[in-house]
Design a protein around this motif. Structure first.
Motif, PDB file in Angstrom:
ATOM      1  N   THR A 227     -14.243   2.030  -6.727  1.00 43.43           N
ATOM      2  CA  THR A 227     -13.595   2.636  -5.562  1.00 43.43           C
ATOM      3  C   THR A 227     -12.556   3.670  -5.999  1.00 43.43           C
ATOM      4  OG1 THR A 227     -13.739   0.415  -4.681  1.00 43.43           O
ATOM      5  CG2 THR A 227     -12.695   2.040  -3.325  1.00 43.43           C
ATOM      6  N   MET A 230     -14.381   6.760  -7.261  1.00 44.38           N
ATOM      7  CA  MET A 230     -14.902   7.590  -6.175  1.00 44.38           C
ATOM      8  C   MET A 230     -13.771   8.294  -5.454  1.00 44.38           C
ATOM      9  SD  MET A 230     -18.086   5.493  -4.600  1.00 44.38           S
ATOM     10  CE  MET A 230     -17.164   4.085  -4.104  1.00 44.38           C
ATOM     11  N   GLU A 272      -1.239  -7.713  -2.771  1.00 46.56           N
ATOM     12  CA  GLU A 272      -2.599  -8.136  -2.439  1.00 46.56           C
ATOM     13  C   GLU A 272      -3.426  -6.979  -1.900  1.00 46.56           C
ATOM     14  OE1 GLU A 272      -4.470 -10.882  -2.489  1.00 46.56           O
ATOM     15  OE2 GLU A 272      -2.998 -11.812  -3.808  1.00 46.56           O
ATOM     16  N   TYR A 273      -2.743  -6.014  -1.305  1.00 48.99           N
ATOM     17  CA  TYR A 273      -3.462  -4.917  -0.651  1.00 48.99           C
ATOM     18  C   TYR A 273      -3.662  -3.724  -1.576  1.00 48.99           C
ATOM     19  CZ  TYR A 273      -2.675  -7.594   3.564  1.00 48.99           C
ATOM     20  OH  TYR A 273      -2.669  -8.587   4.494  1.00 48.99           O
ATOM     21  N   PRO A 275      -6.134  -2.815  -3.537  1.00 51.08           N
ATOM     22  CA  PRO A 275      -7.410  -2.099  -3.422  1.00 51.08           C
ATOM     23  C   PRO A 275      -7.479  -1.170  -2.223  1.00 51.08           C
ATOM     24  CG  PRO A 275      -7.799  -4.418  -3.817  1.00 51.08           C
ATOM     25  CD  PRO A 275      -6.352  -4.271  -3.578  1.00 51.08           C
ATOM     26  N   LEU A 276      -6.551  -1.338  -1.269  1.00 51.38           N
ATOM     27  CA  LEU A 276      -6.603  -0.460  -0.100  1.00 51.38           C
ATOM     28  C   LEU A 276      -6.096   0.938  -0.414  1.00 51.38           C
ATOM     29  CD1 LEU A 276      -5.457  -2.666   2.896  1.00 51.38           C
ATOM     30  CD2 LEU A 276      -7.733  -2.067   2.180  1.00 51.38           C
ATOM     31  N   MET A 279      -8.885   3.262  -1.171  1.00 57.25           N
ATOM     32  CA  MET A 279      -9.635   3.400   0.082  1.00 57.25           C
ATOM     33  C   MET A 279      -8.909   4.324   1.045  1.00 57.25           C
ATOM     34  SD  MET A 279     -10.890  -0.389   0.890  1.00 57.25           S
ATOM     35  CE  MET A 279     -11.396  -1.372  -0.488  1.00 57.25           C
ATOM     36  N   LEU A 282      -9.541   7.757  -0.036  1.00 57.10           N
ATOM     37  CA  LEU A 282     -10.914   8.123   0.316  1.00 57.10           C
ATOM     38  C   LEU A 282     -11.014   8.562   1.765  1.00 57.10           C
ATOM     39  CD1 LEU A 282     -13.318   5.417  -1.095  1.00 57.10           C
ATOM     40  CD2 LEU A 282     -13.887   7.764  -0.698  1.00 57.10           C
ATOM     41  N   ILE A 283     -10.507   7.698   2.660  1.00 58.36           N
ATOM     42  CA  ILE A 283     -10.699   7.955   4.085  1.00 58.36           C
ATOM     43  C   ILE A 283      -9.847   9.136   4.526  1.00 58.36           C
ATOM     44  CG2 ILE A 283     -10.315   6.935   6.360  1.00 58.36           C
ATOM     45  CD1 ILE A 283     -11.255   4.284   5.048  1.00 58.36           C
ATOM     46  N   LEU A 286     -11.583  12.268   3.409  1.00 59.11           N
ATOM     47  CA  LEU A 286     -12.798  12.542   4.174  1.00 59.11           C
ATOM     48  C   LEU A 286     -12.474  13.024   5.578  1.00 59.11           C
ATOM     49  CD1 LEU A 286     -15.197   9.671   3.174  1.00 59.11           C
ATOM     50  CD2 LEU A 286     -15.289  12.048   2.539  1.00 59.11           C
TER      51      LEU A 286
ATOM     52  N   LEU B 140     -19.877  13.400   8.401  1.00 57.15           N
ATOM     53  CA  LEU B 140     -20.021  13.335   6.949  1.00 57.15           C
ATOM     54  C   LEU B 140     -21.471  13.436   6.503  1.00 57.15           C
ATOM     55  CD1 LEU B 140     -17.577  10.492   6.038  1.00 57.15           C
ATOM     56  CD2 LEU B 140     -17.213  12.925   5.969  1.00 57.15           C
ATOM     57  N   TYR B 144     -21.605  10.347   1.473  1.00 59.92           N
ATOM     58  CA  TYR B 144     -20.180  10.105   1.698  1.00 59.92           C
ATOM     59  C   TYR B 144     -20.006   8.934   2.644  1.00 59.92           C
ATOM     60  CZ  TYR B 144     -18.646  14.535  -0.353  1.00 59.92           C
ATOM     61  OH  TYR B 144     -18.361  15.558  -1.193  1.00 59.92           O
ATOM     62  N   ILE B 147     -20.385   5.636   0.872  1.00 63.23           N
ATOM     63  CA  ILE B 147     -19.181   5.257   0.121  1.00 63.23           C
ATOM     64  C   ILE B 147     -18.147   4.666   1.066  1.00 63.23           C
ATOM     65  CG2 ILE B 147     -17.270   6.173  -1.222  1.00 63.23           C
ATOM     66  CD1 ILE B 147     -19.152   8.281  -2.300  1.00 63.23           C
ATOM     67  N   THR B 148     -17.933   5.349   2.204  1.00 56.79           N
ATOM     68  CA  THR B 148     -16.906   4.897   3.140  1.00 56.79           C
ATOM     69  C   THR B 148     -17.225   3.511   3.678  1.00 56.79           C
ATOM     70  OG1 THR B 148     -16.923   7.194   3.820  1.00 56.79           O
ATOM     71  CG2 THR B 148     -15.512   5.732   5.042  1.00 56.79           C
ATOM     72  N   THR B 151     -16.739   0.663   1.117  1.00 59.18           N
ATOM     73  CA  THR B 151     -15.331   0.323   0.915  1.00 59.18           C
ATOM     74  C   THR B 151     -14.753  -0.358   2.152  1.00 59.18           C
ATOM     75  OG1 THR B 151     -14.768   2.536   1.566  1.00 59.18           O
ATOM     76  CG2 THR B 151     -14.835   2.099  -0.765  1.00 59.18           C
ATOM     77  N   ALA B 155     -12.537  -3.749   2.505  1.00 60.21           N
ATOM     78  CA  ALA B 155     -11.227  -3.733   3.154  1.00 60.21           C
ATOM     79  C   ALA B 155     -11.137  -4.845   4.188  1.00 60.21           C
ATOM     80  CB  ALA B 155     -10.984  -2.386   3.817  1.00 60.21           C
ATOM     81  N   ILE B 158     -10.502  -8.060   2.517  1.00 60.81           N
ATOM     82  CA  ILE B 158      -9.114  -8.200   2.045  1.00 60.81           C
ATOM     83  C   ILE B 158      -8.206  -8.623   3.191  1.00 60.81           C
ATOM     84  CG2 ILE B 158      -7.145  -6.901   1.178  1.00 60.81           C
ATOM     85  CD1 ILE B 158      -9.144  -5.295  -0.479  1.00 60.81           C
ATOM     86  N   ASN B 162      -5.959 -12.200   3.463  1.00 63.35           N
ATOM     87  CA  ASN B 162      -4.507 -12.187   3.370  1.00 63.35           C
ATOM     88  C   ASN B 162      -3.781 -12.413   4.678  1.00 63.35           C
ATOM     89  OD1 ASN B 162      -4.155 -11.648   0.537  1.00 63.35           O
ATOM     90  ND2 ASN B 162      -5.211  -9.764   0.964  1.00 63.35           N
TER      91      ASN B 162
END
Lengths: 318, 391
Positions: A227, A230, A272-273, A275-276, A279, A282-283, A286, B140, B144, B147-148, B151, B155, B158, B162
């Protein structure tokens, strides 16, 4: 200690992500697909380093060239057996991307089996490990900090020279631009593709070999950072290797430093977050500028409003 | 079959249990794979976010239906332990669920309405997720988008891990048994209900694909620009398809939660729901439901048998068998893509009563395979060049 350990960790991580992002972008340029197996090549680099330094008891830096060769040969095999065949059959981009996901699953499972075999044979910890204690010290600073920075800079310089000065590099760029036109000009497209897959696989495994020198590693560590790779490459615009250098370094740095800053502000649970963060990059990229930094740079220097903005800031464009 | 359905709790062991398990998983995955076939096989939208919609179904049960059940049961006069704070929500979950189950045993109507409520809510939430996905999907490129979506699945996992209020964090949360009124085995009735939902979904999809709308979908898959030029709203149709398929995909998440009576984020991994469903679709052949059924049955039977006989493999192998399973997944995908690019059952010409399509489609059309997503010529299959090492 040259710098706080956190900053050094961030720089080492950023160097790895930069090298991986360069390879990811080069694959995207030549094959026009995102290679989801790119992170797993790094996993193979991790285990080459582990085998050489822990099992054979040699200096871990010996493993770097070996990892380059191993990763390169995996890249070549993947291209020869799967991607090349599918491309010649005329499969679309979606089928090719699914095939890279399949390769990713396959290679990760194979690496796990190798790790279990090592555990069974040598009776040591092979699934979770760190090789920091095998590193040399230079004035109190771990050597991997200098080595990672040097490798990153040397890779960028060599790659620039290779892509602009040598015949093979120029033909690689030509193939990335238009394979049919390149084959008309007498370039062996298949062989050039093979070289480029060797180069990307080798670079990825080289970055992977650096990984266990500072961070905790396990067989899926490579596919977990895909991730970030990318995000780095998308931030750079997916269409230029130079963008990937900036993007990968930025994402790698911010992933560690930003998490630390947020933890200091909001409390420890933000960790904990982590990995966000890639992301989010990425978002955001985009949605705001799908062509990344490269697109933003072109917008600034070529479009009317961008030039107006620059002149307001006091920067002149020739 | 009737004996299994009518049996008591103790009777379901051994081979019958394996059959029930395979039937349940077949029901779950066939819904996902059919929805995927609807999106990718017929409309050409590569939805790599199945796990997101399935996870939404699971979270609906744990986050919304569970609270509703507690509230209703408390209203009816049953004393429950406190469940408002995160600590109580987690640690009293098991005892509370036992109390709710005792109440549901004598009130079948409440159980059924809870099931229907959770399915309806999950479908609405899934449709909202589909709409959210469709916003970037229109802008997109396909890769792309892939990929989004991949992920996004991570997310959502996660967040589930949590935030204890959704599904109990890493510990997971217990779910009341809405089939408590059923005297026999809970797994059997869940499997039967899931298969019934799958059958309903199959008829809905078949009707939609044979309607003018389905033909329009295939037309968009083949050539988007032509459809736009004759005045079809391609963007709107794509959005509708994504929303509808996402709503259907959320149902397996709900049924998984009721099958296990338990929800934890690790149940909804993307490797599990997205990749295996895609393997089923590609193995069976995108574009027709028969292929989807075949691929789903093959893969599910293989996986469940491997998992059930894990104890046997673990004795003779030095690594966990799950990695061998992953190797099989990867290899199967690649081999099918190379040797059978159209799947085990290739897509057939559309059947419409009164129209002889085979006669209509005689003319061979030149298609640029680099851009076309799949081979569309009827009756002709690409041959794999056996000497692929020689160009």
């Amino acid at each position: 200690m040259l710098l706080p350990p956190l900053v050094m960790a961030a720089i080492v991580y950023a160097c790895e992500i930069t090298i991986l992002s360069i390879g990811f972008t080069m694959t995207y340029l030549t094959a026009k697909i995102p290679n989801f197996a790119h992170g797993t090549y790094a996993g193979y680099g991790i285990y080459v380093n582990y085998t050489i330094s822990k099992i054979l008891g040699l200096n871990p830096y010996i493993s770097f060239p070996v990892a380059f060769l191993v990763g390169g040969s995996i890249g070549v095999v993947v291209y020869m057996l799967v991607i090349g065949v599918l491309t010649r059959m005329g499969s679309g981009a979606i089928v090719l991307t699914i095939s890279t996901i399949a390769i990713d699953i396959f290679l990760t499972a194979l690496l796990y089996i190798y790790a279990y075999w090592l555990r069974d044979t040598f009776k040591t910890y092979t699934i979770f490990f760190i090789l920091k204690e095998r590193d040399f010290q230079l004035g109190g600073t771990p050597g991997i900090f200098f080595v990672a920075l040097t490798i990153c800079i040397v890779t960028v310089v060599l790659l620039h020279t290779f892509l602009t000065k040598t015949r093979l590099g120029v033909s690689m760029r030509a193939v990335a631009e238009d394979p049919e036109l390149a084959s008309v000009l007498g370039i062996d497209v298949y062989r050039t593709q093979l070289y480029s897959w060797f180069l990307t696989g080798g670079l990825a495994a080289l970055a992977g070999a650096m990984y266990p020198m500072w961070f905790q590693s396990h067989p899926a560590a490579g596919s977990f950072i895909i991730t970030s790779i990318m995000a780095g490459s998308l931030l750079g615009g997916m269409e230029s290797v130079y963008g990937a250098i900036v993007g990968g370094f930025g994402v790698g740095l911010s992933e560690i430093l930003l998490t630390n800053r947020l933890q200091a502000t909001f409390g420890i649970w933000v960790g904990e977050y982590r990995p966000l963060i890639p992301m989010f990059f990425l978002i955001a990229v985009l949605l705001i500028q799908p062509r990344g930094l490269q697109g933003a740079y072109e917008w600034l220097t070529k479009s009317k409003r961008g030039i107006e903005l620059l002149s307001k800031l006091g920067i002149k464009v020739e | 079959m009737l004996a299994v359905i009518g049996s008591s709790v103790a009777a379901i062991t051994g081979m019958s249990r394996l059959i029930v398990d395979i039937a349940m998983y077949f029901g779950l995955f066939v819904i996902v794979a059919m929805a995927l076939n609807f999106q990718y096989g017929n409309a050409g939208i590569p939805n790599f976010g199945c796990a997101v919609q399935v996870i939404v179904g699971g979270f609906t049960v744990s986050g919304i239906t569970l609270r509703l059940a507690y509230w209703l049961v408390e209203k009816a006069g049953v004393k429950l332990l406190p469940y408002q704070t995160a600590y109580d929500w987690l640690y009293n979950s098991q005892l509370n669920v036992v109390a709710v189950n005792n109440y549901l045993k004598t009130h079948p109507l409440l159980g059924i309405s809870l099931l229907l409520f959770s399915i309806a809510t999950a479908m609405v939430l899934g449709a909202i997720i589909g709409w959210v996905i469709s916003v970037p999907a229109i802008r997109l490129r396909a890769t792309y988008l892939m990929i989004t979506l991949i992920t996004m699945a991570d997310a959502s996992q996660i967040f589930g891990r949590n935030i204890p209020y959704i599904c109990g964090g890493t510990l997971g949360i217990w779910i009341p048994n809405v089939f408590a009124w059923y005297p026999g085995d809970r797994g059997v009735i869940t499997a039967v209900v899931t298969l019934a939902i799958g059958l309903i979904c199959f008829f809905i999809f078949r009707t939609m694909l044979n309607s003018p709308y389905g033909r329009l979908m295939r037309a968009i898959r083949e050539n988007e620009v032509t459809c736009q030029s004759v005045g079809k709203n391609v963007v709107g149709i794509r959005r509708n398809i994504l929303m509808f398929a996402s709503a259907i995909t959320a149902i397996p998440g709900v049924m998984t939660a009721y099958y296990y009576s338990y929800v934890v984020d690790a149940m909804y991994q993307r490797a599990y729901w997205t990749y295996w469903s895609w393997l089923m679709l590609i193995l069976g052949g995108p574009g027709n439901n028969a292929g989807t059924f075949l691929g789903c049955a093959l893969v599910i039977a293989m996986r469940r048998v491997i998992i059930v006989y894990k104890w046997f493999f673990d004795k003779i192998l030095f690594f966990p068998i799950s990695y061998f399973e992953q190797i099989l997944l990867g290899l199967l995908l690649i081999v099918v893509m190379i040797f059978r690019p159209d799947g085990l059952i290739p897509e057939k010409l559309l059947y419409i009563p009164g129209v002889n399509y085979t006669k209509l489609v005689r003319e061979r059309v030149k298609v640029d395979w680099r851009t076309a997503p799949k081979m569309r010529l009827a009756g002709k299959r690409r041959r794999f060049p056996l000497k692929f090492w020689r160009r």
